[in-house]
Write an enzyme that holds these catalytic residues in place. Structure first.
Site, PDB file in Angstrom:
ATOM      1  N   ASP A  92       1.081  -1.298   0.074  1.00  0.00           N
ATOM      2  CA  ASP A  92      -0.061  -0.141  -0.145  1.00  0.00           C
ATOM      3  C   ASP A  92       0.931   1.232  -0.120  1.00  0.00           C
ATOM      4  OD1 ASP A  92      -0.086   0.961   3.131  1.00  0.00           O
ATOM      5  OD2 ASP A  92       0.127  -1.345   2.723  1.00  0.00           O
ATOM      6  N   GLU A 184      -7.352   4.867  12.192  1.00  0.00           N
ATOM      7  CA  GLU A 184      -6.446   4.426  13.224  1.00  0.00           C
ATOM      8  C   GLU A 184      -6.280   5.294  14.519  1.00  0.00           C
ATOM      9  OE1 GLU A 184      -2.360   4.726  11.177  1.00  0.00           O
ATOM     10  OE2 GLU A 184      -3.493   4.170   9.489  1.00  0.00           O
TER      11      GLU A 184
END
Length: 288
Positions: A92, A184
């Site tokens: 990613d 996150e």
């Protein structure tokens, strides 16, 4: 009185030391000469040093990996340890990796490990568009890499508004991986508020694309804030430098197991991921 006669001293005969003749050394056997010459040729040969070096490296690897999990070994070209029980791997990326040479990424391979898919950052919050998104979104598929786009979620902002912003930037098409929401941090809000906004994001994206999005998060954040919640969505979990993910295999689809991979064509370290399935299972996940 007559003088007495002295007995003359009896002298021992002097023996002279003779210098014995030095024996001539025996000539060196020819077979030994041949053996030494051969040994010198070997020692001076670059092939010999290559052989010794390879043996040293192999020994060092054995020492380094001794007692380690055999299913979690170092892949030298990627410069990381990779769990061996997975056949599909990917990365990613975001602006952090800079300009990427995607054909070089696609061509890289060690044993059976290669980059088959890539998740690409598109947006963040309500205003930020990744400056490299459009280039990566265009060039990676050209190189033959399956791609998915992700949004970095901000819990303080409206989930629905973030979903609209994300879909204004990303055009999800047939053959793409499902869209991803990256959560996150709580950003100072409660876990309940975060989940409500996140649910709004997921619902809106699924309604507009007819594709169920993927949730990305770290293992600790998942355990603290998401475990047992929103379980109907595919899960992509981050848990680094471990031979095994500490989560039931039935609960996740992607595992981000390292953030330090070196990939040809990329000038900075990259996150490396394993897919929980084979290439057929990955193809089944793609947008139809």
């Amino acid at each position: 009185m007559p003088p007495t006669k002295r007995n003359p001293a009896v002298k021992k005969p002097v023996t002279r030391k003779t210098n014995p003749r030095k024996k001539k050394p025996k000539p060196f056997p020819m077979q030994w000469k041949v053996a030494i010459a051969g040994l010198l040729l070997i020692l001076l040969s670059p092939l010999y040093y290559g052989y010794v070096l390879n043996g040293f490296v192999a020994t060092w690897r054995w020492i380094k990996d001794w007692g380690q999990d055999p299913n979690y070994r170092t892949y030298e070209s990627f410069n990381i340890k990779i769990p061996k029980k997975f056949s599909v791997h990917g990365i990613d990326v975001s602006y952090y990796q800079g300009k990427i040479d995607w054909p070089k990424v696609k061509a890289m391979k060690e044993d059976e490990v290669k980059v088959s898919f890539a998740f690409i950052k598109a947006t963040e919050g309500l205003l930020q568009v990744d400056p490299y998104f459009q280039r990566n979104w265009r060039e990676a598929p050209k190189a033959g890499i399956v791609c998915g786009a992700y949004h970095f979620f901000r819990p303080k902002k409206s989930g629905k508004a973030q979903a609209k912003f994300f879909l204004q930037v990303v055009n999800i098409e047939k053959g793409d991986l499902p869209p991803v929401v990256d959560i996150e941090t709580l950003d100072g809000v409660s876990p309940l508020r975060m989940r409500l906004e996140l649910s709004d994001f997921l619902t809106y994206v699924e309604m507009k694309t007819k594709v169920r999005p993927i949730i990305y998060t770290g293992l600790k954040f998942y355990e603290d804030n998401l475990e047992g919640k929103l379980d109907e969505y595919p899960l992509w979990i981050a848990h680094y430098y471990q031979p095994k993910l500490r989560l039931d295999k039935s609960k996740w689809q992607f595992w981000q197991h390292s953030d330090k991979a070196k990939i040809n064509g990329i000038g900075h370290v990259v996150d490396f991921n394993a897919f929980n399935g084979d290439s057929t299972s990955l193809a089944e996940m793609l947008v139809k």
